[in-house]
Design a protein around this motif. Sequence first.
Motif, PDB file in Angstrom:
ATOM      1  N   GLY A 114      55.855  71.340 -11.584  1.00 37.12           N
ATOM      2  CA  GLY A 114      55.929  72.756 -11.253  1.00 37.12           C
ATOM      3  C   GLY A 114      56.059  72.937  -9.754  1.00 37.12           C
ATOM      4  O   GLY A 114      55.969  71.975  -8.988  1.00 37.12           O
ATOM      5  N   LEU A 115      56.273  74.199  -9.350  1.00 31.19           N
ATOM      6  CA  LEU A 115      56.433  74.507  -7.928  1.00 31.19           C
ATOM      7  C   LEU A 115      55.188  75.144  -7.319  1.00 31.19           C
ATOM      8  O   LEU A 115      55.092  75.260  -6.109  1.00 31.19           O
ATOM      9  CB  LEU A 115      57.635  75.435  -7.726  1.00 31.19           C
ATOM     10  CG  LEU A 115      58.983  74.891  -8.195  1.00 31.19           C
ATOM     11  CD1 LEU A 115      60.094  75.879  -7.851  1.00 31.19           C
ATOM     12  CD2 LEU A 115      59.274  73.524  -7.592  1.00 31.19           C
ATOM     13  N   LYS A 116      54.264  75.527  -8.150  1.00 30.08           N
ATOM     14  CA  LYS A 116      53.048  76.185  -7.636  1.00 30.08           C
ATOM     15  C   LYS A 116      52.311  75.280  -6.652  1.00 30.08           C
ATOM     16  O   LYS A 116      51.836  75.732  -5.610  1.00 30.08           O
ATOM     17  CB  LYS A 116      52.130  76.565  -8.798  1.00 30.08           C
ATOM     18  CG  LYS A 116      50.932  77.402  -8.386  1.00 30.08           C
ATOM     19  CD  LYS A 116      50.119  77.845  -9.589  1.00 30.08           C
ATOM     20  CE  LYS A 116      48.986  78.765  -9.190  1.00 30.08           C
ATOM     21  NZ  LYS A 116      48.197  79.223 -10.371  1.00 30.08           N
ATOM     22  N   GLU A 117      52.229  74.000  -6.980  1.00 32.26           N
ATOM     23  CA  GLU A 117      51.476  73.055  -6.144  1.00 32.26           C
ATOM     24  C   GLU A 117      52.355  72.283  -5.172  1.00 32.26           C
ATOM     25  O   GLU A 117      51.850  71.501  -4.368  1.00 32.26           O
ATOM     26  CB  GLU A 117      50.712  72.066  -7.040  1.00 32.26           C
ATOM     27  CG  GLU A 117      49.829  72.702  -8.097  1.00 32.26           C
ATOM     28  CD  GLU A 117      48.787  73.649  -7.505  1.00 32.26           C
ATOM     29  OE1 GLU A 117      48.352  73.424  -6.361  1.00 32.26           O
ATOM     30  OE2 GLU A 117      48.418  74.620  -8.197  1.00 32.26           O
ATOM     31  N   LEU A 118      53.668  72.472  -5.243  1.00 28.41           N
ATOM     32  CA  LEU A 118      54.574  71.735  -4.360  1.00 28.41           C
ATOM     33  C   LEU A 118      54.682  72.446  -3.015  1.00 28.41           C
ATOM     34  O   LEU A 118      54.860  73.664  -2.978  1.00 28.41           O
ATOM     35  CB  LEU A 118      55.958  71.644  -5.020  1.00 28.41           C
ATOM     36  CG  LEU A 118      56.803  70.403  -4.743  1.00 28.41           C
ATOM     37  CD1 LEU A 118      56.088  69.145  -5.238  1.00 28.41           C
ATOM     38  CD2 LEU A 118      58.162  70.526  -5.416  1.00 28.41           C
ATOM     39  N   ASP A 119      54.574  71.714  -1.919  1.00 30.19           N
ATOM     40  CA  ASP A 119      54.614  72.383  -0.620  1.00 30.19           C
ATOM     41  C   ASP A 119      56.048  72.691  -0.198  1.00 30.19           C
ATOM     42  O   ASP A 119      57.014  72.149  -0.749  1.00 30.19           O
ATOM     43  CB  ASP A 119      53.864  71.594   0.463  1.00 30.19           C
ATOM     44  CG  ASP A 119      54.449  70.217   0.719  1.00 30.19           C
ATOM     45  OD1 ASP A 119      55.685  70.068   0.673  1.00 30.19           O
ATOM     46  OD2 ASP A 119      53.673  69.286   0.993  1.00 30.19           O
ATOM     47  N   LYS A 120      56.159  73.555   0.777  1.00 36.61           N
ATOM     48  CA  LYS A 120      57.465  74.026   1.238  1.00 36.61           C
ATOM     49  C   LYS A 120      58.345  72.874   1.699  1.00 36.61           C
ATOM     50  O   LYS A 120      59.560  72.855   1.431  1.00 36.61           O
ATOM     51  CB  LYS A 120      57.275  75.035   2.383  1.00 36.61           C
ATOM     52  CG  LYS A 120      58.571  75.547   2.983  1.00 36.61           C
ATOM     53  CD  LYS A 120      58.312  76.458   4.178  1.00 36.61           C
ATOM     54  CE  LYS A 120      59.616  76.846   4.864  1.00 36.61           C
ATOM     55  NZ  LYS A 120      59.372  77.673   6.071  1.00 36.61           N
ATOM     56  N   GLU A 121      57.772  71.895   2.403  1.00 36.18           N
ATOM     57  CA  GLU A 121      58.555  70.790   2.946  1.00 36.18           C
ATOM     58  C   GLU A 121      59.172  69.958   1.831  1.00 36.18           C
ATOM     59  O   GLU A 121      60.322  69.505   1.944  1.00 36.18           O
ATOM     60  CB  GLU A 121      57.670  69.905   3.834  1.00 36.18           C
ATOM     61  CG  GLU A 121      57.260  70.537   5.151  1.00 36.18           C
ATOM     62  CD  GLU A 121      56.271  71.700   5.002  1.00 36.18           C
ATOM     63  OE1 GLU A 121      55.520  71.712   3.991  1.00 36.18           O
ATOM     64  OE2 GLU A 121      56.264  72.580   5.876  1.00 36.18           O
TER      65      GLU A 121
ATOM     66  N   SER B 118      57.982  80.446 -11.584  1.00 36.86           N
ATOM     67  CA  SER B 118      58.403  79.417 -10.625  1.00 36.86           C
ATOM     68  C   SER B 118      59.080  80.034  -9.408  1.00 36.86           C
ATOM     69  O   SER B 118      58.901  79.569  -8.276  1.00 36.86           O
ATOM     70  CB  SER B 118      59.346  78.416 -11.306  1.00 36.86           C
ATOM     71  OG  SER B 118      58.622  77.543 -12.151  1.00 36.86           O
ATOM     72  N   ASN B 119      59.858  81.098  -9.620  1.00 41.30           N
ATOM     73  CA  ASN B 119      60.505  81.762  -8.488  1.00 41.30           C
ATOM     74  C   ASN B 119      59.486  82.410  -7.558  1.00 41.30           C
ATOM     75  O   ASN B 119      59.621  82.329  -6.334  1.00 41.30           O
ATOM     76  CB  ASN B 119      61.513  82.803  -8.988  1.00 41.30           C
ATOM     77  CG  ASN B 119      62.923  82.251  -9.076  1.00 41.30           C
ATOM     78  OD1 ASN B 119      63.553  81.975  -8.065  1.00 41.30           O
ATOM     79  ND2 ASN B 119      63.410  82.070 -10.297  1.00 41.30           N
ATOM     80  N   VAL B 120      58.483  83.052  -8.116  1.00 37.61           N
ATOM     81  CA  VAL B 120      57.439  83.663  -7.280  1.00 37.61           C
ATOM     82  C   VAL B 120      56.757  82.593  -6.425  1.00 37.61           C
ATOM     83  O   VAL B 120      56.610  82.751  -5.209  1.00 37.61           O
ATOM     84  CB  VAL B 120      56.399  84.409  -8.142  1.00 37.61           C
ATOM     85  CG1 VAL B 120      55.173  84.777  -7.310  1.00 37.61           C
ATOM     86  CG2 VAL B 120      57.005  85.670  -8.742  1.00 37.61           C
TER      87      VAL B 120
END
Length: 300
Positions: free
Chosen positions: A14-21, A174-176
């Motif tokens: 998922g993207l919730k826990e993935l950092d911006k970098e 995921s977009n949010v």
Amino acid sequence: MTTLTALKQRSLLGLKELDKEEIESILQRAAFWEQQDNKVNEVLNGKFIANMFFENSTRTRFSFEVAEKRLGAEVLNFAAAASSVEKGESIYDTVKTLESMGIDAGVIRLKPIGVLAELADKIKVPLINAGDGNNEHPTQALLDLYTMRNHFGNLRGLTVTIVGDVMHSRVARSNVYALRKFGANVQFCSPDNMRAPELDVREVSMDEALKSDVVMMLRVQLERHESGKLKSAEQYRAQYGLTVERAAKIGSHAIIMHPAPVNRNVEIDSELVEHPQSRIFTQMANGVPIRMAVIERALS
């Protein structure tokens, strides 16, 4: 670093826990793959990837398969409808069986929320989330970000309004999670019985939504909301559909998006699907380099 920790870092749950970098690195690698002239590369020659779809899919499954084959991987396609899962075999047993046969990574779509995270704790190959229930759909959001950034040059400061059934939308979630990390302003425009208040996103009217930089329509399945006020496709279109008349009000710089499949003349008028400001088929095209980047990351 333990093997399990390394596996989880290469998985994409998922993207919730993935950092911006980390998201940024995936977007940059996707740009690299998009620019390659060779249809097929041998980056993953000798690697076996299983597409395990416990829920029906056409676009996502084919997009992953094209991405895998472009990287030179051997692809195994698994559909629950033609498997022992129908006979009662558990999802875990099915995935464990394929792991035992020597796959190097798995792409998984399933309905139950939480099962994917449990699998990631037990399965010893990287896993990629191709959509789990109404939790997340990370590669869809990544290709959405990629599409927006290619058009606008930057995500910071963009106003993105997601219109429709947010309650059941893994795409919206995921977009949010991802857009906020890049400084975008995310809004929802939803009927009362299709909202997701736990996401803490501002709700706006349809008129306000049309002022956005990105108007992202979601597929609506009215059968999920039999107790709601909107009883028909006609009613939904009248109140929340992107009609030709409404589309005439969006800014000349703005774009129209939709994760597909599209219910033409329900959430969006048929004439708008390939409108000059529509990026719907562009999104589908962008799904391949995004998924190439995610798969390569999993097996690097």
